[in-house]
Every structure is written in structure tokens, then in C-alpha cells.
Design an enzyme around this catalytic site. Sequence first.
Site, PDB file in Angstrom:
ATOM      1  N   ARG A  23      23.503  29.439  64.053  1.00  0.00           N
ATOM      2  CA  ARG A  23      24.824  30.055  64.235  1.00  0.00           C
ATOM      3  C   ARG A  23      25.248  30.914  63.057  1.00  0.00           C
ATOM      4  O   ARG A  23      26.136  31.742  63.178  1.00  0.00           O
ATOM      5  CB  ARG A  23      25.887  28.966  64.440  1.00  0.00           C
ATOM      6  CG  ARG A  23      25.646  28.098  65.658  1.00  0.00           C
ATOM      7  CD  ARG A  23      26.552  26.897  65.633  1.00  0.00           C
ATOM      8  NE  ARG A  23      26.201  26.054  64.478  1.00  0.00           N
ATOM      9  CZ  ARG A  23      26.916  25.034  64.049  1.00  0.00           C
ATOM     10  NH1 ARG A  23      28.048  24.703  64.664  1.00  0.00           N
ATOM     11  NH2 ARG A  23      26.525  24.320  63.019  1.00  0.00           N
ATOM     12  N   GLN A  46      48.311  28.070  45.047  1.00  0.00           N
ATOM     13  CA  GLN A  46      48.708  29.363  45.601  1.00  0.00           C
ATOM     14  C   GLN A  46      47.459  30.181  45.867  1.00  0.00           C
ATOM     15  O   GLN A  46      46.514  30.159  45.082  1.00  0.00           O
ATOM     16  CB  GLN A  46      49.611  30.086  44.593  1.00  0.00           C
ATOM     17  CG  GLN A  46      50.135  31.416  45.056  1.00  0.00           C
ATOM     18  CD  GLN A  46      51.094  31.999  44.014  1.00  0.00           C
ATOM     19  OE1 GLN A  46      51.791  31.273  43.320  1.00  0.00           O
ATOM     20  NE2 GLN A  46      51.115  33.296  43.901  1.00  0.00           N
ATOM     21  N   ARG A  59      42.371  46.980  38.061  1.00  0.00           N
ATOM     22  CA  ARG A  59      43.547  46.124  37.897  1.00  0.00           C
ATOM     23  C   ARG A  59      43.287  45.235  36.696  1.00  0.00           C
ATOM     24  O   ARG A  59      42.269  44.568  36.621  1.00  0.00           O
ATOM     25  CB  ARG A  59      43.784  45.276  39.144  1.00  0.00           C
ATOM     26  CG  ARG A  59      44.177  46.086  40.370  1.00  0.00           C
ATOM     27  CD  ARG A  59      44.473  45.154  41.531  1.00  0.00           C
ATOM     28  NE  ARG A  59      44.714  45.856  42.757  1.00  0.00           N
ATOM     29  CZ  ARG A  59      45.919  46.044  43.305  1.00  0.00           C
ATOM     30  NH1 ARG A  59      46.991  45.567  42.696  1.00  0.00           N
ATOM     31  NH2 ARG A  59      46.036  46.676  44.441  1.00  0.00           N
ATOM     32  N   HIS A  62      45.281  41.219  32.955  1.00  0.00           N
ATOM     33  CA  HIS A  62      46.498  40.434  33.146  1.00  0.00           C
ATOM     34  C   HIS A  62      46.334  38.979  32.738  1.00  0.00           C
ATOM     35  O   HIS A  62      45.266  38.408  32.886  1.00  0.00           O
ATOM     36  CB  HIS A  62      46.909  40.456  34.627  1.00  0.00           C
ATOM     37  CG  HIS A  62      47.070  41.816  35.187  1.00  0.00           C
ATOM     38  ND1 HIS A  62      46.701  42.126  36.475  1.00  0.00           N
ATOM     39  CD2 HIS A  62      47.543  42.971  34.649  1.00  0.00           C
ATOM     40  CE1 HIS A  62      46.954  43.400  36.714  1.00  0.00           C
ATOM     41  NE2 HIS A  62      47.459  43.935  35.621  1.00  0.00           N
ATOM     42  N   LYS A  72      42.664  30.681  37.434  1.00  0.00           N
ATOM     43  CA  LYS A  72      42.405  31.455  38.651  1.00  0.00           C
ATOM     44  C   LYS A  72      40.951  31.295  39.070  1.00  0.00           C
ATOM     45  O   LYS A  72      40.058  31.283  38.229  1.00  0.00           O
ATOM     46  CB  LYS A  72      42.646  32.949  38.414  1.00  0.00           C
ATOM     47  CG  LYS A  72      44.032  33.295  37.953  1.00  0.00           C
ATOM     48  CD  LYS A  72      44.111  34.774  37.607  1.00  0.00           C
ATOM     49  CE  LYS A  72      45.454  35.108  37.006  1.00  0.00           C
ATOM     50  NZ  LYS A  72      45.494  36.498  36.557  1.00  0.00           N
ATOM     51  N   HIS A 119      42.449  38.582  32.819  1.00  0.00           N
ATOM     52  CA  HIS A 119      41.561  38.918  33.929  1.00  0.00           C
ATOM     53  C   HIS A 119      41.807  40.348  34.385  1.00  0.00           C
ATOM     54  O   HIS A 119      42.938  40.833  34.396  1.00  0.00           O
ATOM     55  CB  HIS A 119      41.822  37.969  35.100  1.00  0.00           C
ATOM     56  CG  HIS A 119      41.095  38.363  36.335  1.00  0.00           C
ATOM     57  ND1 HIS A 119      41.724  38.946  37.422  1.00  0.00           N
ATOM     58  CD2 HIS A 119      39.783  38.294  36.653  1.00  0.00           C
ATOM     59  CE1 HIS A 119      40.831  39.200  38.354  1.00  0.00           C
ATOM     60  NE2 HIS A 119      39.645  38.820  37.905  1.00  0.00           N
ATOM     61  N   TYR A 132      42.472  35.417  45.384  1.00  0.00           N
ATOM     62  CA  TYR A 132      42.824  34.635  44.209  1.00  0.00           C
ATOM     63  C   TYR A 132      43.302  33.265  44.660  1.00  0.00           C
ATOM     64  O   TYR A 132      44.170  33.169  45.527  1.00  0.00           O
ATOM     65  CB  TYR A 132      44.011  35.261  43.467  1.00  0.00           C
ATOM     66  CG  TYR A 132      43.762  36.513  42.709  1.00  0.00           C
ATOM     67  CD1 TYR A 132      43.678  36.485  41.329  1.00  0.00           C
ATOM     68  CD2 TYR A 132      43.669  37.745  43.350  1.00  0.00           C
ATOM     69  CE1 TYR A 132      43.492  37.654  40.597  1.00  0.00           C
ATOM     70  CE2 TYR A 132      43.492  38.916  42.634  1.00  0.00           C
ATOM     71  CZ  TYR A 132      43.407  38.863  41.259  1.00  0.00           C
ATOM     72  OH  TYR A 132      43.230  40.014  40.552  1.00  0.00           O
ATOM     73  N   ASP A 168      49.347  49.112  33.827  1.00  0.00           N
ATOM     74  CA  ASP A 168      48.063  48.675  33.273  1.00  0.00           C
ATOM     75  C   ASP A 168      47.501  49.688  32.279  1.00  0.00           C
ATOM     76  O   ASP A 168      46.924  49.305  31.261  1.00  0.00           O
ATOM     77  CB  ASP A 168      47.054  48.414  34.390  1.00  0.00           C
ATOM     78  CG  ASP A 168      47.384  47.171  35.195  1.00  0.00           C
ATOM     79  OD1 ASP A 168      48.349  46.449  34.861  1.00  0.00           O
ATOM     80  OD2 ASP A 168      46.666  46.918  36.185  1.00  0.00           O
TER      81      ASP A 168
END
Length: 180
Positions: A23, A46, A59, A62, A72, A119, A132, A168
Site C-alpha cells: 500500500r 503547537q 526566512r 529567528h 522546534k 532557526h 513546525y 529579516d
Amino acid sequence: MRFTPTSIGGVVVVDIAPHEDARGAFARLQCPEEFAAAGHPFTPVQTSLSRNPRLGTLRGMHYQPTPYGETKLVRAIRGRMFDVALDLRRDSPTFGRWTAAELSADNARALLIPEGVAHGFLTLEPDTDVLYQISPAFRPGHEAGVRWNDPGFAIAWPAAPALISERDAGYPDHPRSSDH
């Protein structure tokens, strides 16, 4: 799951161990018991999605400072990206160093990024979606970052960004980036 440490303490490459049959395949992407057994306790509270339609979208870099720090688990669920973790923990022996991994929907690899580690990523294909899983939950108003091309960190990005936010691009050099 297979957990492979990187050169930065607490930053771990996480590979899945799919069960395959006629499958297709089925694999766990995150399991608190397996993470704890591997020495990396992590229970996400989250889950967020970053959609990136353009190739070369950058990105980052951060992080959330103490006491709002986040751990994360990041993976590409569509497309491909160059994912970077930068150690900003002042007491860490690897302060100011970075590590990176190519994450893609095809390799199903993830990067576990602990608190105190910034990150960022650069998309290597158009239409790259990034999942995330975060703990604790993101706290708006406590965002922080360092510039993606801060010369003190010398991150070796595979290409210059084609698209980056004003925020950024405008982060200042980290005050201690030249001290490492």
C-alpha cells in the site's frame, strides 16, 4: 526513528523509520516516548505551517529569548529546503556556530532545534511547505532574530535569497557574533 546528533549540542537530525508494504509506507513523525528514550525529551504543543511559493525564499534567523524560548521540530512536507540552526546560547561551547541539513518531502528528515538556537531556511524548490512542531507555544511580541548574513556567523547559504522580508533582512549583527 533515528536520531543523529550534529556538531551543535541539542540540534539533532531526525530520520523516520517507515513501515512499508504494497500500500505504501507509514511512519511516525514525532513520538514523545521515542524522543525521551533517545535523550531528547520533546512534547510539542503547537503545530504551524509555513507556505513558500517561491524558490529562494529565506526566512530567519529567528528565535525567542529566555524565558520564551522554544524547541522546534522542523520538516519540509512539500518541496526542499536548506535548514539552518545557529547556536546563540552564551554558555554553549558551540556559541556562534551553525549547522545545516537539507530537508525535503522526499527524505522526510526533520531537524530538532532546542531553545536558544536560532532557526532559518532557504527554499531550494518552489512551493516548499514547512511544518513546525513547537513547545512551548509561540508567544507573540517576544520574537528576536539575527541577520541571515551576519559576517560574524558566516553561514554558508547555498545561494543568495530571492525573497526575504524587510524585518529579516534588517536584523542587526548579533552583538556577540564576532566574539566566537
